[in-house]
Design a protein around this motif. Structure first.
Motif, PDB file in Angstrom:
ATOM      1  N   ALA A 186       0.846  -1.205   0.000  1.00 47.38           N
ATOM      2  CA  ALA A 186       0.000   0.000   0.000  1.00 47.38           C
ATOM      3  C   ALA A 186       0.880   1.254   0.000  1.00 47.38           C
ATOM      4  O   ALA A 186       0.584   2.235  -0.694  1.00 47.38           O
ATOM      5  CB  ALA A 186      -0.924  -0.010   1.215  1.00 47.38           C
ATOM      6  N   GLU A 187       1.967   1.209   0.756  1.00 52.21           N
ATOM      7  CA  GLU A 187       2.902   2.339   0.792  1.00 52.21           C
ATOM      8  C   GLU A 187       3.537   2.547  -0.586  1.00 52.21           C
ATOM      9  O   GLU A 187       3.655   3.680  -1.067  1.00 52.21           O
ATOM     10  CB  GLU A 187       4.019   2.067   1.806  1.00 52.21           C
ATOM     11  N   GLU A 188       3.944   1.441  -1.214  1.00 52.59           N
ATOM     12  CA  GLU A 188       4.621   1.561  -2.509  1.00 52.59           C
ATOM     13  C   GLU A 188       3.668   2.074  -3.593  1.00 52.59           C
ATOM     14  O   GLU A 188       4.054   2.883  -4.443  1.00 52.59           O
ATOM     15  CB  GLU A 188       5.239   0.211  -2.887  1.00 52.59           C
ATOM     16  N   HIS A 189       2.420   1.621  -3.550  1.00 50.53           N
ATOM     17  CA  HIS A 189       1.428   2.164  -4.497  1.00 50.53           C
ATOM     18  C   HIS A 189       1.261   3.670  -4.264  1.00 50.53           C
ATOM     19  O   HIS A 189       1.182   4.441  -5.219  1.00 50.53           O
ATOM     20  CB  HIS A 189       0.085   1.446  -4.330  1.00 50.53           C
ATOM     21  N   ALA A 190       1.204   4.059  -3.006  1.00 50.53           N
ATOM     22  CA  ALA A 190       1.042   5.496  -2.696  1.00 50.53           C
ATOM     23  C   ALA A 190       2.249   6.288  -3.206  1.00 50.53           C
ATOM     24  O   ALA A 190       2.100   7.404  -3.716  1.00 50.53           O
ATOM     25  CB  ALA A 190       0.851   5.689  -1.191  1.00 50.53           C
ATOM     26  N   MET A 191       3.443   5.721  -3.078  1.00 46.42           N
ATOM     27  CA  MET A 191       4.646   6.397  -3.591  1.00 46.42           C
ATOM     28  C   MET A 191       4.537   6.627  -5.089  1.00 46.42           C
ATOM     29  O   MET A 191       4.806   7.724  -5.592  1.00 46.42           O
ATOM     30  CB  MET A 191       5.899   5.546  -3.315  1.00 46.42           C
ATOM     31  N   ILE A 192       4.151   5.562  -5.829  1.00 47.82           N
ATOM     32  CA  ILE A 192       4.074   5.692  -7.289  1.00 47.82           C
ATOM     33  C   ILE A 192       2.997   6.699  -7.667  1.00 47.82           C
ATOM     34  O   ILE A 192       3.155   7.496  -8.591  1.00 47.82           O
ATOM     35  CB  ILE A 192       3.836   4.315  -7.932  1.00 47.82           C
ATOM     36  N   ASP A 193       1.894   6.686  -6.929  1.00 45.63           N
ATOM     37  CA  ASP A 193       0.822   7.641  -7.217  1.00 45.63           C
ATOM     38  C   ASP A 193       1.323   9.074  -7.016  1.00 45.63           C
ATOM     39  O   ASP A 193       1.006   9.968  -7.804  1.00 45.63           O
ATOM     40  CB  ASP A 193      -0.388   7.344  -6.330  1.00 45.63           C
ATOM     41  N   CYS A 194       2.110   9.294  -5.974  1.00 44.57           N
ATOM     42  CA  CYS A 194       2.659  10.638  -5.737  1.00 44.57           C
ATOM     43  C   CYS A 194       3.691  11.017  -6.804  1.00 44.57           C
ATOM     44  O   CYS A 194       3.656  12.124  -7.337  1.00 44.57           O
ATOM     45  CB  CYS A 194       3.296  10.717  -4.344  1.00 44.57           C
ATOM     46  N   ILE A 195       4.599  10.084  -7.113  1.00 45.61           N
ATOM     47  CA  ILE A 195       5.638  10.381  -8.117  1.00 45.61           C
ATOM     48  C   ILE A 195       4.989  10.757  -9.447  1.00 45.61           C
ATOM     49  O   ILE A 195       5.402  11.708 -10.105  1.00 45.61           O
ATOM     50  CB  ILE A 195       6.584   9.168  -8.310  1.00 45.61           C
ATOM     51  N   THR A 196       3.956  10.015  -9.840  1.00 45.12           N
ATOM     52  CA  THR A 196       3.344  10.223 -11.160  1.00 45.12           C
ATOM     53  C   THR A 196       2.260  11.296 -11.133  1.00 45.12           C
ATOM     54  O   THR A 196       1.635  11.563 -12.169  1.00 45.12           O
ATOM     55  CB  THR A 196       2.703   8.925 -11.691  1.00 45.12           C
ATOM     56  N   GLY A 197       2.007  11.885  -9.997  1.00 43.97           N
ATOM     57  CA  GLY A 197       0.936  12.883  -9.922  1.00 43.97           C
ATOM     58  C   GLY A 197      -0.430  12.281 -10.193  1.00 43.97           C
ATOM     59  O   GLY A 197      -1.276  12.895 -10.841  1.00 43.97           O
ATOM     60  N   GLY A 198      -0.632  11.056  -9.739  1.00 44.95           N
ATOM     61  CA  GLY A 198      -1.977  10.467  -9.833  1.00 44.95           C
ATOM     62  C   GLY A 198      -2.235   9.691 -11.103  1.00 44.95           C
ATOM     63  O   GLY A 198      -3.371   9.629 -11.571  1.00 44.95           O
ATOM     64  N   ARG A 199      -1.204   9.066 -11.648  1.00 46.65           N
ATOM     65  CA  ARG A 199      -1.411   8.254 -12.859  1.00 46.65           C
ATOM     66  C   ARG A 199      -1.573   6.766 -12.548  1.00 46.65           C
ATOM     67  O   ARG A 199      -1.635   5.943 -13.455  1.00 46.65           O
ATOM     68  CB  ARG A 199      -0.253   8.456 -13.836  1.00 46.65           C
ATOM     69  N   LEU A 200      -1.622   6.399 -11.272  1.00 48.74           N
ATOM     70  CA  LEU A 200      -1.655   4.977 -10.907  1.00 48.74           C
ATOM     71  C   LEU A 200      -3.079   4.410 -10.896  1.00 48.74           C
ATOM     72  O   LEU A 200      -4.014   5.059 -10.424  1.00 48.74           O
ATOM     73  CB  LEU A 200      -1.052   4.791  -9.503  1.00 48.74           C
ATOM     74  N   ILE A 201      -3.211   3.205 -11.439  1.00 53.78           N
ATOM     75  CA  ILE A 201      -4.412   2.393 -11.237  1.00 53.78           C
ATOM     76  C   ILE A 201      -3.971   1.182 -10.431  1.00 53.78           C
ATOM     77  O   ILE A 201      -2.995   0.509 -10.787  1.00 53.78           O
ATOM     78  CB  ILE A 201      -5.025   1.955 -12.588  1.00 53.78           C
ATOM     79  N   SER A 202      -4.667   0.906  -9.324  1.00 54.16           N
ATOM     80  CA  SER A 202      -4.266  -0.180  -8.426  1.00 54.16           C
ATOM     81  C   SER A 202      -5.181  -1.381  -8.604  1.00 54.16           C
ATOM     82  O   SER A 202      -6.350  -1.333  -8.236  1.00 54.16           O
ATOM     83  CB  SER A 202      -4.350   0.276  -6.965  1.00 54.16           C
TER      84      SER A 202
END
Lengths: 265, 395
Positions: free
Chosen positions: B110-126
């Motif tokens: 969950a932490e790592e998904h949150a990191m990627i979401d922050c790095i990409t400015g919200g481009r993550l789909i989980s």
């Protein structure tokens, strides 16, 4: 209440701590609790009949197996051991011989190290429960059906397998038993890695019976149990494997009877 | 419609002759057949392919999680998502999915998904998955608790993403005194959650629940199953929950291969797609469905299904005929997707444009042809072209 009075009531479904436990009860004599293994109770009828000529045999389907309901209280073998200590209380069995095969042996061990107060003797048949490092075991879950039969039987096990195919109800029970066995024994596989620390607590006469050709849990385990349980004896039975009591029901029943007559005449 | 390039990252250099001596390319295939030098080449090539798709205008690129096998070399899709996050600027990055419930500490993912979401400015789909049956052998997780642990891991992760911390989580499988995620996800309340499956009524009913409305993704299925399950989602939303599902809530994932003509596409795809289905995806029943992994009812269905298809080897022709893959000229492929969209209205399409042993040159051409010849027409499709929406409007 005498034990004879109890008997007629407990053949069939018994409500125990919120779930229905299916109990097969037969024979007369001193009470003997038979705890089945991963493959369930079906197919053990001749072995149980052999025991029933000397004992009052009480053989439950474990919760989630056979015709017993699943129990929310039972997630692992430790829970099941406490559940069966509750059963001994519920049936008011004061001095009972306990015979456990495979996972059932493991359950009996967990019961005995917790409290052997109601035990008269203990018989382990191809028992799970401990892990010998470096001694390879079979994988009853990953094996194909053909390979599974080679783990369970010294000779041809096809007849046993075909019995499960006889009716849709038996097919369902076969799948049910596998799922329930996985729940109890998937990981750590077939053992409690810390159980060997506590087996010195077993203070009742104990006998170990092993199939010489058991490839699921090899006979090296029989010797290990003997070392861990003071005063225990061992029978290695040729010509049979993990389901020894199904492959050689009479030899199995006679061996249990001889041991019990010796230690509790 | 949103178009994603989905990659499995198979070990395409597998010695197929040697692998044939093992029951599966999972669990029991010795890792001595993995050559790290080839691994180096393949990982970098596959990342190039995903980056190319982002450059060519795919709406998203997608990776997933599998353990101890030659079928897909991403035990951590998060490593791949992280590598892609700084090399792409617009495309969504879809992790489809992470097997949160296989971990003792789902919070770490969950932490790592949150990191990627922050790095990409919200481009993550989980995406959230249970892991396939083989992975319960590989990881030692008990398949009998798979469903229950999946639900609880989901609850834990969503709470960790959304509830102000620190708070205590007191579950059946997971116990944490201090749940307090740093970072929190960029997207609020949390990244979109998708539920990929090869067909599960239980998953559909769970995903469609009004408190979730997660996107359900049907993968690796013949046309009749795609129709059945995607329609089941809409019906389930309507009948069980009383709301009209959006077409964004469903998606289809399928291998696609394009070449100049239908025949050429079949000939070129044949060895590589047959490798995927007959070799990499061939798992014995006991490995695919360990006891307890499926509900009793699903297991019964699966058993009878297996008896009817057992021993069946796929060919490129049988795969095309059943609609499990889409393969042909650009015109054929475009028409087929347009037609299926008209029937089902899904707004998400995941295309597996590299599969099995498909080499670099054919993969790159496949990606480029798809992007140029097929994708623009599909991206233009909306509910206006979906029969179901038209019928609904007419009522």
């Amino acid at each position: 209440m005498s034990e004879t009075d109890n008997r007629s009531k407990q053949n069939g479904l018994l409500d125990l701590r919120g779930s229905k436990l299916n109990i097969h009860r037969m024979g007369a004599g001193e009470p003997l609790l038979f705890l089945h293994g991963a493959q369930g109770l079906d197919g053990s009828e001749p072995a149980l009949a052999g025991l029933a000529s000397h004992f009052d045999v009480i053989a439950p389907d474990h919760p989630g197996f056979g015709r017993s309901e699943d129990s929310e209280l039972v997630d692992d073998v430790r829970d099941l051991a406490l559940f069966y200590l509750d059963l001994l209380d519920a049936l008011a069995l004061k001095h009972v011989h306990v015979v456990g095969q495979c996972i059932g042996g493991w359950v009996a061990l967990e019961m005995a190290v917790t409290s052997s107060a109601r035990f008269k003797s203990l018989v382990l048949v191809n028992s799970a429960g401990i892990r010998l490092k470096g001694v390879p075991r079979g994988d009853m879950f990953l094996s194909s059906e053909d390979d599974l039969l080679k783990l369970l039987f010294a000779r041809d096990g096809v007849e046993w397998l075909n019995r499960w195919r006889a009716t849709p109800q038996l097919e369902d029970i076969y799948d049910r038993n596998r799922a329930a066995a996985a729940k109890l024994s998937w990981s750590p596989r077939l053992c409690n890695p810390k159980l060997d620390r506590w087996l010195h607590r077993i203070d009742v006469p104990t006998h170990i019976i092993w199939g010489e050709e058991n490839r699921l849990i090899p006979p090296a385990y029989a010797q290990a149990f003997k070392q861990l349980i003071a005063g225990s004896s061992v029978s290695i039975v040729p010509g049979c494997a993990h389901l020894l009591h199904i492959e050689q029901p009479q030899i199995f029943a006679d061996d249990v009877f001889r041991f019990i007559r010796r230690v509790a005449p | 419609m949103k178009i994603f390039l989905f990659h499995l990252m198979p070990y395409a250099d597998l010695d197929l002759g040697a692998a044939a001596n093992y029951r599966a390319a999972w669990v029991v295939l010795p890792n001595s057949y993995f050559d790290p030098k080839q691994g180096h080449e393949l990982y970098n090539r596959y990342l190039d392919e995903l980056e190319l798709a982002a450059e060519l205008g795919f709406d998203g690129i997608s990776v997933n999680e599998h353990h101890q096998n030659a079928y897909g070399l991403m035990p951590s899709p998060i490593v791949m998502a992280a590598a892609l996050s700084r090399r792409t600027k617009q495309a969504k990055i879809a992790i489809l999915g992470s097997a949160f419930c296989l971990r003792q500490h789902p919070l770490n993912i969950a932490e790592e998904h949150a990191m990627i979401d922050c790095i990409t400015g919200g481009r993550l789909i989980s995406g959230m998955v249970r892991g396939i049956g083989a992975e319960y052998y590989s990881t030692g997780n008990n398949p009998a608790f798979s469903h229950a642990r999946f639900q609880e891991a989901h609850d834990l992760v969503v709470q960790a993403w959304t509830r102000p911390g620190p708070f205590a989580f007191e579950g059946r499988f997971y116990h944490f005194d201090y749940v307090n995620l740093w970072p929190r996800p960029y997207q609020q309340p949390h990244p979109p959650i998708w539920a990929p499956s090869t067909g599960s009524v239980e998953t559909i009913e769970w995903a469609a629940h009004p408190s979730r409305k997660y996107t359900y993704l049907q993968a690796y299925s013949p046309t009749q199953s795609v129709v059945r399950y995607l329609n089941h989602y809409r019906e389930c939303a309507q009948r069980m929950y009383g709301y009209r599902a959006s077409s964004d809530q469903i998606g289809w994932s399928t291998p696609v291969y394009i070449s100049d003509t239908d025949q050429k596409a079949r000939d070129e795809a044949k060895p590589h797609i047959e490798c995927l289905f007959n070799r990499l995806l061939r798992l014995p029943f006991e490995m695919l469905f360990p006891p307890g992994y499926l509900s009793a009812k699903s297991l019964k269905n699966m058993r009878s299904h297996k008896r009817s298809v057992s021993g069946q080897e796929h060919t490129v022709d049988s795969l095309i005929e059943q609609g499990i893959i889409v393969c042909g000229s650009p015109d054929t492929v475009r028409k087929q997707f347009t037609h299926t969209h008209r029937l089902l209205g899904f707004q998400n399409l995941l295309c597996l444009l590299q599969f099995g042993t498909l080499p670099r040159d054919l993969t790159e051409r496949n990606i480029r042809l798809f992007a140029r010849e097929v994708m623009p027409a599909l991206q233009a499709l909306t509910d206006k072209e979906y029969e179901g929406a038209q019928m609904h409007a007419a009522e």
